[in-house]
Every structure is written in structure tokens, then in C-alpha cells.
Design an enzyme around this catalytic site. Structure first.
Site, mmCIF file in Angstrom:
data_model
loop_
_atom_site.group_PDB
_atom_site.id
_atom_site.type_symbol
_atom_site.label_atom_id
_atom_site.label_comp_id
_atom_site.label_asym_id
_atom_site.label_seq_id
_atom_site.Cartn_x
_atom_site.Cartn_y
_atom_site.Cartn_z
ATOM 1 N N VAL A 22 -6.186 -5.912 -5.721
ATOM 2 C CA VAL A 22 -6.655 -4.732 -5.310
ATOM 3 C C VAL A 22 -6.653 -3.539 -7.249
ATOM 4 O O VAL A 22 -7.378 -3.586 -7.197
ATOM 5 C CB VAL A 22 -5.447 -3.671 -4.405
ATOM 6 N N ASP A 40 1.930 -2.284 -14.755
ATOM 7 C CA ASP A 40 2.449 -3.083 -14.199
ATOM 8 C C ASP A 40 4.002 -3.791 -13.849
ATOM 9 O O ASP A 40 4.026 -4.349 -15.122
ATOM 10 C CB ASP A 40 1.949 -4.426 -13.459
ATOM 11 N N ARG A 45 2.653 -10.998 -16.103
ATOM 12 C CA ARG A 45 1.356 -10.189 -15.250
ATOM 13 C C ARG A 45 0.741 -9.722 -16.316
ATOM 14 O O ARG A 45 -1.035 -9.996 -16.833
ATOM 15 C CB ARG A 45 1.616 -9.529 -14.491
ATOM 16 N N THR A 91 2.079 -3.564 0.426
ATOM 17 C CA THR A 91 2.805 -3.110 1.725
ATOM 18 C C THR A 91 3.563 -3.847 2.540
ATOM 19 O O THR A 91 2.065 -3.953 3.723
ATOM 20 C CB THR A 91 2.220 -1.507 2.784
ATOM 21 N N THR A 126 -2.318 0.173 2.592
ATOM 22 C CA THR A 126 -2.630 0.249 3.309
ATOM 23 C C THR A 126 -1.331 0.667 4.000
ATOM 24 O O THR A 126 -0.452 0.399 3.817
ATOM 25 C CB THR A 126 -2.261 -1.577 4.024
ATOM 26 N N CYS A 266 -2.844 -8.867 4.898
ATOM 27 C CA CYS A 266 -3.090 -7.900 5.568
ATOM 28 C C CYS A 266 -3.554 -8.153 7.352
ATOM 29 O O CYS A 266 -2.505 -7.499 7.939
ATOM 30 C CB CYS A 266 -4.666 -7.445 5.233
#
Length: 275
Positions: A22, A40, A45, A91, A126, A266
Site C-alpha cells: 500500500v 519503514d 526492505r 491492520t 483499514t 483484507c
């Protein structure tokens, strides 16, 4: 200092917190036209992104190169130069299928340590309706010693990334936006309109935007599950499910769902945030 200090989205200095599937596409799009700090906690990464490697496969190396104004960092000190923080952390749910807000709260505490008067924190993760203002804002207030909607402000603009989908990219998907005051709502909306060619939908409140996102995936979860149950029934009756759906789909208002797996980041998770 208040929201009038920022006045224009052009005055926002962005930091994107969390560079997964995202956060990275978002940081890259903004980084094509304005300075962006991509943060991050995963050192490996960050090192990969610096040399043009995205293991999520969401962003091509050529796109990373095109984001000439984007820097990648694990150094919290680098965040001090921003005044607008966009949170794009996961999340998930725990083993009891309860929302695990720890990544969100950790990101909020991180930001609170560098938060200054007039700053804006925008959440994309979310969550359930109310989570931003009931869970995240108290953390921001506690460690920054600043007052919400007096000395700092919040926005919520839920991510709508479809992982692996090369047709519906971040710029092609209409973005829901919101803010903790009417002026901040306008500011957040203007900011996202800089990169979202599909346009935006400005919600009336943060809670409305939170609720809109969480029901999007809940609806998909329920509808796919329904079709899967129907497919089992039709199979027992020796009826071809695809033929049934094709016939039913000849009506204009039939929803075109198909049998399939319900999983990923999700769809199988977000209904638990609503419940």
C-alpha cells in the site's frame, strides 16, 4: 498555530510510514512530483528499495527511478522534516480473530515523537469506525503533548489497492478522503487529487470514511462466500454453476460474483474489524 497555517496542500512535506504493497505505490506516485520521505522499520526492505527492488512486485524498477523526489529511510530523525504523515501499516487480526492494532499504535507513537504544531496525520490502514479518533489520536496526544484539532489534525483516506492488479492502479481508483475539520478535509482532498486521476470522494467525517472502507471488503467477503455455498449446492444437483451465473447475469442488476478463494490481506480480515 492552527489549520490555517498550512492553507495549501503544496505546503505539506510528506512522510509515508510503512512501505508495503500500500505505502510504496503511494510514496512513488507522490515522489514523482514532490519531496517524500518513505519510512519503514525493515532495514532489508529499505536497502532493496534503494537499489530499485520491490519484492511485493507492485512497483517496477522504472517507476522507482521515476520517483526522483522520494528518499527511503529507517532513520526516525529523518521524519522531523515532515509536517504531514501518511500511515500505511498493516491492520491484521490475532489468533482470536480480534483486530490487532499494535502496528497502527506503534506508528502513531513514532509520529507523536516528531509531531509539531500544525502537523497533519493521515491514516490509510483499514480499521473499524472510530478507531482513528478513539485509538490513534490519544497516542498522538500523549507523547506529543499537543491537543487534537487545536495543535495537530488528522485525516483518513482508506487504501483501495488491489494487490497484483496491473489494470487498476492507485491513480485509477477513486479515493475516499476525510479530515478532522472541514478545512483539513479540504486539504487532504486537495493532496490526493494531485495524484489520483480517477478523482476523489470527500466523506463527511473520518468515521464515515472508515465505515465505507470496512464494508467494501465485508460485502465482497459475504458475496463470494454466498456464491461458494451456491456452487456446492449446484454441484450436488449436477448443475453447472458457471451456466447458472451466466443465465442469472443476463439481468441488469445481478451482481457478477464468481466462486473463489477468500483470503489475502483484507477480504478475510476486515469483517472482523466491523464486528
Amino acid at each position: 498555530m492552527n489549520s490555517d497555517t498550512l492553507k495549501s496542500s503544496q505546503n505539506l512535506k510528506l512522510a509515508v510510514i510503512g512501505l508495503g504493497y500500500v505505502g510504496l505505490p503511494l510514496a512513488v506516485e507522490f515522489g514523482k512530483t514532490r519531496s517524500v520521505i518513505g519510512f519503514d522499520t525493515n532495514t532489508a526492505r529499505i536497502q532493496e528499495l534503494r537499489v530499485g527492488i520491490d519484492k511485493t512486485l507492485e512497483v517496477e524498477e522504472s517507476e522507482l527511478r521515476a520517483a526522483k523526489n522520494l528518499i527511503f529511510t529507517v532513520d526516525k530523525e529523518d521524519l522531523k522534516s515532515a509536517n504531514c504523515y501518511i500511515v500505511t501499516v498493516p491492520t491484521p487480526i490475532n489468533s482470536q480473530k480480534k483486530p490487532d492494532l499494535s502496528p497502527l499504535l506503534q506508528a502513531s507513537e513514532l509520529i507523536s515523537r516528531v509531531l509539531n504544531q500544525g502537523d497533519v496525520v493521515i491514516y490509510e490502514s483499514t480499521v473499524y469506525p472510530g478507531a482513528t479518533e478513539e485509538e490513534c489520536v490519544p497516542v498522538l496526544e500523549k507523547y506529543s503533548n499537543l491537543k487534537y484539532n487545536e495543535e495537530f489534525f488528522c485525516g483518513y483516506s482508506p487504501e483501495r489497492i488491489n494487490p497484483g492488479d496491473k489494470l487498476h492502479r492507485i491513480t485509477d481508483i477513486k479515493k475516499v478522503t476525510s479530515g478532522s475539520t472541514s478545512k483539513i478535509a479540504d486539504l487532504v482532498d486537495d493532496l490526493y487529487n494531485e495524484i489520483i486521476t480517477a478523482g476523489t470522494h470527500k466523506a463527511q467525517s473520518i468515521k464515515v470514511a472508515e465505515a465505507a472502507k470496512v464494508i467494501e471488503n465485508t460485502q465482497r467477503d459475504l458475496n463470494i462466500a454466498l456464491i461458494n455455498e451456491l456452487a456446492i449446492i449446484f454441484d450436488k444437483m449436477n448443475i453447472d454453476t458457471e451456466e447458472v451465473l451466466e443465465a442469472a447475469g443476463s439481468k441488469w442488476n445481478f451482481l457478477p460474483f464468481r466462486p473463489g478463494l477468500v483470503g489475502g490481506h483484507c477480504i478475510g480480515v476486515d469483517p472482523y474489524y466491523l464486528t
